[in-house]
Write a protein that holds these residues in place. Sequence first.
Motif, PDB file in Angstrom:
ATOM      1  N   ILE A  77       2.465   0.154  -5.045  1.00  0.00           N
ATOM      2  CA  ILE A  77       1.400  -0.658  -4.434  1.00  0.00           C
ATOM      3  C   ILE A  77       0.677  -1.515  -5.469  1.00  0.00           C
ATOM      4  CG2 ILE A  77      -0.394   1.121  -4.633  1.00  0.00           C
ATOM      5  CD1 ILE A  77      -0.124  -0.660  -1.377  1.00  0.00           C
ATOM      6  N   ARG A  78       0.712  -1.086  -6.736  1.00  0.00           N
ATOM      7  CA  ARG A  78       0.089  -1.889  -7.797  1.00  0.00           C
ATOM      8  C   ARG A  78       0.771  -3.255  -7.928  1.00  0.00           C
ATOM      9  NH1 ARG A  78      -3.250  -1.726 -12.110  1.00  0.00           N
ATOM     10  NH2 ARG A  78      -3.921   0.355 -11.527  1.00  0.00           N
ATOM     11  N   GLY A  79       2.006  -3.343  -7.476  1.00  0.00           N
ATOM     12  CA  GLY A  79       2.702  -4.624  -7.513  1.00  0.00           C
ATOM     13  C   GLY A  79       1.965  -5.695  -6.708  1.00  0.00           C
ATOM     14  N   CYS A  80       1.324  -5.268  -5.623  1.00  0.00           N
ATOM     15  CA  CYS A  80       0.524  -6.225  -4.826  1.00  0.00           C
ATOM     16  C   CYS A  80      -0.635  -6.747  -5.662  1.00  0.00           C
ATOM     17  CB  CYS A  80      -0.017  -5.553  -3.562  1.00  0.00           C
ATOM     18  SG  CYS A  80       1.250  -5.096  -2.380  1.00  0.00           S
ATOM     19  N   TRP A  81      -1.292  -5.846  -6.358  1.00  0.00           N
ATOM     20  CA  TRP A  81      -2.421  -6.234  -7.211  1.00  0.00           C
ATOM     21  C   TRP A  81      -1.949  -7.241  -8.274  1.00  0.00           C
ATOM     22  CZ3 TRP A  81      -7.642  -4.800  -7.773  1.00  0.00           C
ATOM     23  CH2 TRP A  81      -8.232  -5.116  -9.005  1.00  0.00           C
ATOM     24  N   LEU A  82      -0.819  -6.934  -8.901  1.00  0.00           N
ATOM     25  CA  LEU A  82      -0.313  -7.810  -9.963  1.00  0.00           C
ATOM     26  C   LEU A  82       0.048  -9.190  -9.400  1.00  0.00           C
ATOM     27  CD1 LEU A  82       1.980  -5.192 -11.756  1.00  0.00           C
ATOM     28  CD2 LEU A  82      -0.239  -6.051 -12.561  1.00  0.00           C
TER      29      LEU A  82
ATOM     30  N   VAL B 175       8.581   5.228  -2.102  1.00  0.00           N
ATOM     31  CA  VAL B 175       8.199   4.052  -2.878  1.00  0.00           C
ATOM     32  C   VAL B 175       7.970   4.445  -4.320  1.00  0.00           C
ATOM     33  CG1 VAL B 175       6.420   2.277  -3.127  1.00  0.00           C
ATOM     34  CG2 VAL B 175       7.175   2.968  -0.855  1.00  0.00           C
ATOM     35  N   SER B 176       8.463   3.673  -5.215  1.00  0.00           N
ATOM     36  CA  SER B 176       8.290   3.978  -6.627  1.00  0.00           C
ATOM     37  C   SER B 176       6.842   3.743  -7.038  1.00  0.00           C
ATOM     38  CB  SER B 176       9.201   3.083  -7.462  1.00  0.00           C
ATOM     39  OG  SER B 176       8.852   1.742  -7.274  1.00  0.00           O
ATOM     40  N   SER B 177       6.415   4.408  -8.085  1.00  0.00           N
ATOM     41  CA  SER B 177       5.080   4.170  -8.617  1.00  0.00           C
ATOM     42  C   SER B 177       5.151   4.266 -10.127  1.00  0.00           C
ATOM     43  CB  SER B 177       4.099   5.203  -8.064  1.00  0.00           C
ATOM     44  OG  SER B 177       4.521   6.491  -8.432  1.00  0.00           O
TER      45      SER B 177
ATOM     46  N   ARG C 241      -0.633  -1.001   3.127  1.00  0.00           N
ATOM     47  CA  ARG C 241      -0.789   0.461   3.072  1.00  0.00           C
ATOM     48  C   ARG C 241       0.604   1.091   2.983  1.00  0.00           C
ATOM     49  NH1 ARG C 241      -3.960   1.460   7.829  1.00  0.00           N
ATOM     50  NH2 ARG C 241      -5.747   0.783   6.611  1.00  0.00           N
ATOM     51  N   ARG C 242       0.732   2.033   2.064  1.00  0.00           N
ATOM     52  CA  ARG C 242       1.999   2.736   1.935  1.00  0.00           C
ATOM     53  C   ARG C 242       2.260   3.550   3.199  1.00  0.00           C
ATOM     54  NH1 ARG C 242       1.415   5.100  -3.270  1.00  0.00           N
ATOM     55  NH2 ARG C 242       0.398   6.839  -2.272  1.00  0.00           N
TER      56      ARG C 242
ATOM     57  N   GLU D 208      -4.693   3.365  -5.654  1.00  0.00           N
ATOM     58  CA  GLU D 208      -3.303   3.840  -5.762  1.00  0.00           C
ATOM     59  C   GLU D 208      -3.128   5.236  -5.174  1.00  0.00           C
ATOM     60  OE1 GLU D 208      -2.792   2.486 -10.068  1.00  0.00           O
ATOM     61  OE2 GLU D 208      -0.791   2.229  -9.232  1.00  0.00           O
ATOM     62  N   ASP D 209      -4.151   6.091  -5.307  1.00  0.00           N
ATOM     63  CA  ASP D 209      -4.046   7.446  -4.731  1.00  0.00           C
ATOM     64  C   ASP D 209      -3.881   7.384  -3.217  1.00  0.00           C
ATOM     65  OD1 ASP D 209      -4.203   8.674  -7.153  1.00  0.00           O
ATOM     66  OD2 ASP D 209      -6.385   8.903  -7.105  1.00  0.00           O
TER      67      ASP D 209
END
Lengths: 155, 151
Positions: B51-56, B148-150, B141-142, B75-76
């Motif tokens: 999900i951090r990929g969206c932020w990036l 999904v990888s993290s 939202r996951r 992320e949690d």
Amino acid sequence: MAKQTIRRTAANNVYLHKDFHGALSTGIEYLDQQYGPEAVRAYLRQFSSTFYAPLTQALQERGLSALQEHFERIYRLEGGKIQIAFSEDEMILEVEACPAVTHMRQHGYPVARLFYETTKTVDEAICEDTPFLSELLRYDEQTGRSTVRFYRRTP
Amino acid sequence: MIACTEFIPAYSELFKFLESRGGREAVLDFWNYLADNFLGNLKSLVEENGIRGCWLYWNHTLNEEAADFTMELDEDAGEFRIVMHHCPSKGRLLEWQHIEPYHDYCGHCDVLYRRVLEPSGYQYIFDMSECDRAKCSLTVRRKEGAGVSSL
């Protein structure tokens, strides 16, 4: 993992998102593949006659200095080097390297086969219904280096 | 050259042009094509970073677009959210008096990102109810049980 929040306003940044060139190129390529090259030109004429209508009007009213100001502004904004040879009835615009093509090449975006039409057709459309014409004299597909001549129509 | 600052009206006119040629379906076909051929960086960032990929991705684009926004990442909880207080694209389209924006200009944000994110295991919720005031929000939202990888 912590939560992160950022808040930005328009004043925090400069509006300059060069990846948009890649999106436009993707659109040009799509039109070319799906509808053919004449559709690319028709689309660019439609866009130019609409969006650049104030520029076309300024060209009618003030002559080539309106175009000179336009090109100096957009190439300064994008960091492109240009030279303009200017007289009352003729203007030669030399673009050392197109900032759009340079950005796409640097970032791996495909450059559409007809991307040069964003110069040729757009410039022609801006001159429509004015005393001036444009002519793309030279265009290098690899860099977008180009020479465009704007000149007064002969009666 | 069409400057990158002039891209948004070019984009809007392209949607209108396509609709005049092939109706709404022609616009949707193009949006799907754009998602598949232009948003590979969003897809890669999410595959590599979760999900951090969206932020990036949006941290890059929204700052370059000088947007007025709040962006949140948890992320949690597997949730990412953008509240767009003033969209620079729609805002400009509304400001220019001499052009008429494509009637569903903001629809592309719904179609494009959904097409990339949902197959990657995310729910995409886009609220366009205030688009006519250049405001919107999106939540990614996951999905429960999605592999999904993290980081």
